[in-house]
Design a protein around this motif. Structure first.
Motif, short mmCIF file in Angstrom:
data_model
loop_
_atom_site.label_atom_id
_atom_site.label_comp_id
_atom_site.label_asym_id
_atom_site.label_seq_id
_atom_site.Cartn_x
_atom_site.Cartn_y
_atom_site.Cartn_z
N ILE A 72 38.90 16.38 -5.18
CA ILE A 72 37.85 17.24 -5.56
C ILE A 72 36.67 16.94 -4.86
O ILE A 72 36.05 15.71 -4.34
N CYS A 73 36.16 18.06 -4.14
CA CYS A 73 35.03 18.03 -3.10
C CYS A 73 33.70 18.23 -4.06
O CYS A 73 33.68 19.59 -4.31
N GLN A 74 33.02 17.40 -4.51
CA GLN A 74 31.87 17.92 -5.51
C GLN A 74 30.49 18.31 -4.51
O GLN A 74 29.55 18.72 -5.26
N ALA A 75 30.56 17.73 -3.31
CA ALA A 75 29.18 18.06 -2.58
C ALA A 75 29.30 18.08 -1.28
O ALA A 75 30.44 17.35 -0.73
N LEU A 130 17.90 11.00 -6.89
CA LEU A 130 18.46 11.51 -7.91
C LEU A 130 18.36 13.08 -8.10
O LEU A 130 19.13 13.77 -8.67
N ASN A 131 17.13 13.62 -7.89
CA ASN A 131 16.74 15.14 -7.92
C ASN A 131 17.64 15.87 -6.84
O ASN A 131 18.35 16.84 -7.09
N LEU A 136 22.67 19.14 -6.11
CA LEU A 136 23.97 19.21 -5.28
C LEU A 136 25.14 19.49 -6.73
O LEU A 136 25.98 20.34 -6.59
N ALA A 137 24.94 18.87 -7.83
CA ALA A 137 25.66 19.22 -8.85
C ALA A 137 25.69 20.61 -9.64
O ALA A 137 26.62 21.11 -9.87
N GLN A 143 28.89 27.55 -9.19
CA GLN A 143 29.90 28.68 -8.55
C GLN A 143 31.10 29.01 -9.54
O GLN A 143 31.70 30.31 -9.31
N PHE A 144 31.31 28.42 -10.69
CA PHE A 144 32.53 28.71 -11.61
C PHE A 144 32.34 29.74 -12.24
O PHE A 144 33.35 30.23 -13.03
#
Length: 219
Positions: A72-75, A130-131, A136-137, A143-144
């Motif tokens: 999984i590429c999360q960012a 953190l922000n 990015l999260a 997208q989903f």
């Protein structure tokens, strides 16, 4: 360094950390410039340094031990983003892979923390990071709610370099493997959508060999 000085530097720099590094508070000889290339990997739980991206794109990958198709590429990290050492985050399944050649600033984690621990903006740097992680999260999760073709076009717009109101040049190395890992589908599905986009002239190579995509609707 006071808040007024930081505000002046932020006009030039993108982040508080970058402003601190570019100020007289930070010694240039603490930083080492390194180049990483496609095929290189930085594994999170083995990192003894802090890396700050100067050029290029780096995929943050959650690896599956037995099946690369399930990675999984999360960012996708870009200029001024930070890869923290295992003192801050430790996960053997997380690695960082450059899409193509990338330039990073490298600093020993202990030196980095010792320098910033006494700095009045240390907390601000951590909050800023953190922000950015939260941003990015949210991009990843958002997208989903869309169909796969729209998800891919959103990714192209996010990572591409805009050259006109409707056209973007895609970064080198953004292939079906990374697109599939980010969108949570197989490479077969991604390649099918890419063929469809080429068929309707939304995706094509320019005369320099770079891929361009044309934005056709607002998502």
């Amino acid at each position: 360094m006071d808040y007024l000085a930081i505000n002046k530097l932020l006009i030039r720099d993108k982040t508080i950390l970058q402003s601190i590094i570019n100020s007289s508070d930070f010694q240039d000889d603490l930083l080492e410039t390194i180049v990483v290339r496609k095929g290189d990997r930085i594994v999170q739980d083995k990192i003894q340094h802090i890396y700050i991206i100067e050029e290029g794109l780096i995929a943050k990958i959650f690896t599956h031990n037995k099946n690369i198709e399930k990675n999984i590429c999360q960012a996708f990290l870009s200029e001024t983003d930070v890869i923290w050492s295992n003192q801050f985050i430790s996960d053997s399944k997380v690695s960082f892979e450059p899409l193509s050649t990338a330039v990073l600033k490298k600093i020993d984690a202990n030196i980095f923390y010792n320098v910033l621990a006494t700095h009045p903006f240390f907390t601000d740097v951590l909050l800023e990071s953190l922000n950015r992680n939260e941003e990015l999260a949210q991009l990843y999760a958002k997208q989903f709610q869309y169909e796969l073709q729209d998800r891919i076009l959103m990714l192209f717009e996010q990572l591409g370099t805009q050259i006109s109101q409707q056209k973007f040049i895609l970064p080198k190395g953004l292939d079906a493997h990374y697109i599939a890992a980010y969108c949570g589908v197989s490479r077969v599905s991604v390649n099918r959508v890419l063929r469809e986009l080429k068929g309707i002239n939304l995706l094509e190579k320019n005369n320099k060999g770079s891929l361009e995509f044309r934005k056709h609707k607002i998502i």
